[in-house]
Write a protein that holds these residues in place. Sequence first.
Motif, PDB file in Angstrom:
ATOM      1  N   ASP A 223      33.286 -17.155   6.475  1.00 14.70           N
ATOM      2  CA  ASP A 223      34.280 -16.185   6.032  1.00 14.70           C
ATOM      3  C   ASP A 223      34.056 -15.764   4.578  1.00 14.70           C
ATOM      4  N   ALA A 224      33.663 -16.714   3.773  1.00  8.66           N
ATOM      5  CA  ALA A 224      33.479 -16.432   2.355  1.00  8.66           C
ATOM      6  C   ALA A 224      32.206 -15.629   2.118  1.00  8.66           C
ATOM      7  N   TRP A 225      31.338 -15.584   3.115  1.00 10.18           N
ATOM      8  CA  TRP A 225      30.040 -14.950   2.926  1.00 10.18           C
ATOM      9  C   TRP A 225      29.873 -13.681   3.744  1.00 10.18           C
ATOM     10  N   ARG A 226      30.920 -13.346   4.470  1.00 14.33           N
ATOM     11  CA  ARG A 226      30.870 -12.168   5.316  1.00 14.33           C
ATOM     12  C   ARG A 226      30.856 -10.917   4.443  1.00 14.33           C
ATOM     13  N   LYS A 227      30.013  -9.966   4.821  1.00 14.05           N
ATOM     14  CA  LYS A 227      30.009  -8.697   4.083  1.00 14.05           C
ATOM     15  C   LYS A 227      30.571  -7.641   5.012  1.00 14.05           C
ATOM     16  N   THR A 228      31.432  -6.807   4.474  1.00 15.28           N
ATOM     17  CA  THR A 228      32.033  -5.798   5.346  1.00 15.28           C
ATOM     18  C   THR A 228      31.005  -4.737   5.710  1.00 15.28           C
ATOM     19  N   GLY A 229      31.166  -4.213   6.899  1.00 15.94           N
ATOM     20  CA  GLY A 229      30.307  -3.118   7.336  1.00 15.94           C
ATOM     21  C   GLY A 229      28.917  -3.538   7.756  1.00 15.94           C
ATOM     22  N   GLU A 230      28.740  -4.832   7.922  1.00 12.07           N
ATOM     23  CA  GLU A 230      27.418  -5.288   8.314  1.00 12.07           C
ATOM     24  C   GLU A 230      27.431  -5.728   9.773  1.00 12.07           C
ATOM     25  N   SER A 231      26.352  -5.540  10.477  1.00 18.89           N
ATOM     26  CA  SER A 231      26.315  -6.027  11.851  1.00 18.89           C
ATOM     27  C   SER A 231      26.317  -7.550  11.800  1.00 18.89           C
ATOM     28  N   VAL A 232      26.917  -8.142  12.834  1.00 16.96           N
ATOM     29  CA  VAL A 232      27.025  -9.601  12.841  1.00 16.96           C
ATOM     30  C   VAL A 232      25.637 -10.232  12.768  1.00 16.96           C
ATOM     31  N   GLN A 233      24.719  -9.690  13.545  1.00 16.62           N
ATOM     32  CA  GLN A 233      23.379 -10.282  13.598  1.00 16.62           C
ATOM     33  C   GLN A 233      22.688 -10.209  12.242  1.00 16.62           C
ATOM     34  N   GLY A 234      22.700  -8.989  11.660  1.00 15.05           N
ATOM     35  CA  GLY A 234      22.082  -8.797  10.355  1.00 15.05           C
ATOM     36  C   GLY A 234      22.750  -9.675   9.317  1.00 15.05           C
ATOM     37  N   GLY A 235      24.076  -9.789   9.442  1.00 14.82           N
ATOM     38  CA  GLY A 235      24.847 -10.615   8.523  1.00 14.82           C
ATOM     39  C   GLY A 235      24.421 -12.071   8.606  1.00 14.82           C
ATOM     40  N   TYR A 236      24.235 -12.565   9.814  1.00 14.47           N
ATOM     41  CA  TYR A 236      23.834 -13.969   9.987  1.00 14.47           C
ATOM     42  C   TYR A 236      22.459 -14.254   9.388  1.00 14.47           C
ATOM     43  N   GLU A 237      21.573 -13.267   9.483  1.00 16.24           N
ATOM     44  CA  GLU A 237      20.241 -13.469   8.898  1.00 16.24           C
ATOM     45  C   GLU A 237      20.380 -13.835   7.429  1.00 16.24           C
ATOM     46  N   GLN A 238      21.159 -13.010   6.733  1.00 14.46           N
ATOM     47  CA  GLN A 238      21.327 -13.225   5.286  1.00 14.46           C
ATOM     48  C   GLN A 238      22.081 -14.515   4.999  1.00 14.46           C
ATOM     49  N   ILE A 239      23.111 -14.744   5.808  1.00 18.45           N
ATOM     50  CA  ILE A 239      23.913 -15.946   5.607  1.00 18.45           C
ATOM     51  C   ILE A 239      23.054 -17.195   5.826  1.00 18.45           C
ATOM     52  N   ASN A 240      22.226 -17.165   6.857  1.00 18.28           N
ATOM     53  CA  ASN A 240      21.382 -18.320   7.126  1.00 18.28           C
ATOM     54  C   ASN A 240      20.351 -18.534   6.012  1.00 18.28           C
ATOM     55  N   ASP A 241      19.864 -17.439   5.441  1.00 17.71           N
ATOM     56  CA  ASP A 241      18.960 -17.568   4.290  1.00 17.71           C
ATOM     57  C   ASP A 241      19.668 -18.276   3.138  1.00 17.71           C
ATOM     58  N   GLU A 242      20.928 -17.885   2.945  1.00 21.38           N
ATOM     59  CA  GLU A 242      21.715 -18.478   1.861  1.00 21.38           C
ATOM     60  C   GLU A 242      21.916 -19.981   2.087  1.00 21.38           C
ATOM     61  N   ILE A 243      22.238 -20.335   3.336  1.00 21.84           N
ATOM     62  CA  ILE A 243      22.446 -21.747   3.677  1.00 21.84           C
ATOM     63  C   ILE A 243      21.178 -22.541   3.388  1.00 21.84           C
ATOM     64  N   VAL A 244      20.063 -22.012   3.865  1.00 24.01           N
ATOM     65  CA  VAL A 244      18.813 -22.752   3.755  1.00 24.01           C
ATOM     66  C   VAL A 244      18.334 -22.832   2.299  1.00 24.01           C
ATOM     67  N   ARG A 245      18.566 -21.777   1.537  1.00 22.44           N
ATOM     68  CA  ARG A 245      18.149 -21.819   0.132  1.00 22.44           C
ATOM     69  C   ARG A 245      18.928 -22.912  -0.618  1.00 22.44           C
ATOM     70  N   ARG A 246      20.246 -22.891  -0.456  1.00 20.79           N
ATOM     71  CA  ARG A 246      21.073 -23.861  -1.198  1.00 20.79           C
ATOM     72  C   ARG A 246      20.782 -25.294  -0.788  1.00 20.79           C
ATOM     73  N   PHE A 247      20.851 -25.549   0.508  1.00 25.17           N
ATOM     74  CA  PHE A 247      20.667 -26.928   0.950  1.00 25.17           C
ATOM     75  C   PHE A 247      19.194 -27.346   0.863  1.00 25.17           C
ATOM     76  N   GLY A 248      18.300 -26.350   0.975  1.00 26.17           N
ATOM     77  CA  GLY A 248      16.874 -26.649   0.862  1.00 26.17           C
ATOM     78  C   GLY A 248      16.543 -27.166  -0.528  1.00 26.17           C
ATOM     79  N   ILE A 249      17.049 -26.496  -1.554  1.00 25.03           N
ATOM     80  CA  ILE A 249      16.763 -26.948  -2.931  1.00 25.03           C
ATOM     81  C   ILE A 249      17.454 -28.287  -3.182  1.00 25.03           C
ATOM     82  N   LEU A 250      18.679 -28.412  -2.707  1.00 26.18           N
ATOM     83  CA  LEU A 250      19.403 -29.670  -2.925  1.00 26.18           C
ATOM     84  C   LEU A 250      18.625 -30.848  -2.318  1.00 26.18           C
TER      85      LEU A 250
END
Length: 392
Positions: free
Chosen positions: A170-197
């Motif tokens: 919910d905190a990472w949802r961008k308005t006007g974006e397709s769900v699929q495209g949105g998940y791509e970016q969100i998953n990148d964000e998840i992996v970047r943060r936890f990957g570095i950690l």
Amino acid sequence: MKLAMIGFGQAGGKVVDKFLEYDKRTDSEIVRAAAAVNTAKADLMGLEHISESQRVLIGQSRVKGHGVGADNELGAEIAEEDIDEVQGAIDSIPVHEVDAFLVVAGLGGGTGSGGAPVLAKHLKRIYTEPVYGLGILPGSDEGGIYTLNAARSFQTFVREVDNLLVFDNDAWRKTGESVQGGYEQINDEIVRRFGILFGAGEVQEGQEVAESVVDSSEIINTLSGGGVSTVGYAEEEVEETSSGGLLSRLRNGEETDELDTAHTTNRITSLVRKAALGRLTLPCEIEGSERALLVLAGPPEYLNRKGIERGRKWLEEQTGSMEVRGGDYPYRGSGFVASVILLAGVTNVPRIKELQQVAIEAQDNLEEIREESDENLEELVDDDEDELESLF
Ligand code: GDP
């Protein structure tokens, strides 16, 4: 640190798949083993990096490979019934080589929402390694049933893991974006943060060992004690050359050594503030966090102890915690300096309270609707005067 990652359900599988891709791309060596578990065959087939032998289809006799349709009670039941099949995939993992398990799932659906807590409980009973969860909360626009699933799963999952790392769609949802495209970016964000950690505890061969490198045990100690965790992140691009961009600039330019040290220190402290006060994976009040870990990743010449120490002190003040660890993660070739902050044992999380409130309302509504439609059906099927008789 080296993890055995198990993705449960569609979101879980996709995120673990992405972690594998990240691992290969960056040589982070955080994924020692990866598996995906699902009740839906199509979801498993869509994965790209998890080897086919490590994709486990459960519940075939119950749902014939078609998934549980957001029924997380069924998801939990199937996971319990077929836990031996999941264990079959885990048996091929060299567990003595992993520092911890990470069970990843979207909590709003059915398979992962119900199955992930069951798997965590099973792993904790069998292994001595810590079992962490990475739970993804649904967007608030996904509707009542997803919110109810997430609230119930969250409550159960937290109790079964050594720590629940949370990411809120919910905190990472961008308005006007397709769900699929949105998940791509969100998953990148998840992996970047936890990957570095998680990568912080895993210095690669040939990497310089800096002054105060974060060790796996520091990540484990920060996460120990249970509860819920969130991660903050901020990065800044820096110039990086193979010979060390900073040094060459120093020789040619007018900047003095001291000035650059001051600049490096200031950059670090500002990145620490941005990471802590910016968008967290689970937005919450950072004050009251029980423990924290600060990781500064980047080319070694851009990291310094003074900056990290200042950042650590500042975090101590902001969180009121006496257990704030900090260190660096020499990371070449990325072209940025990043600050990752793990806040463990957070308790002031308005989003969770709101989720629970909406879930309770959804639960009440569902019951009401069910009763009402039972009554309506009876009214429709039975004749008014009860003159007709059923066949049997
Ligand atoms: P399951 O397969 O039954 O476990 O359910 P899903 O994993 O498909 O969906 C559960 C929830 O996860 C959804 O309500 C979404 O909030 C979320 N979700 C689904 N796919 C993704 C994804 O690729 N990335 C992220 N971040 N969340 C997802």
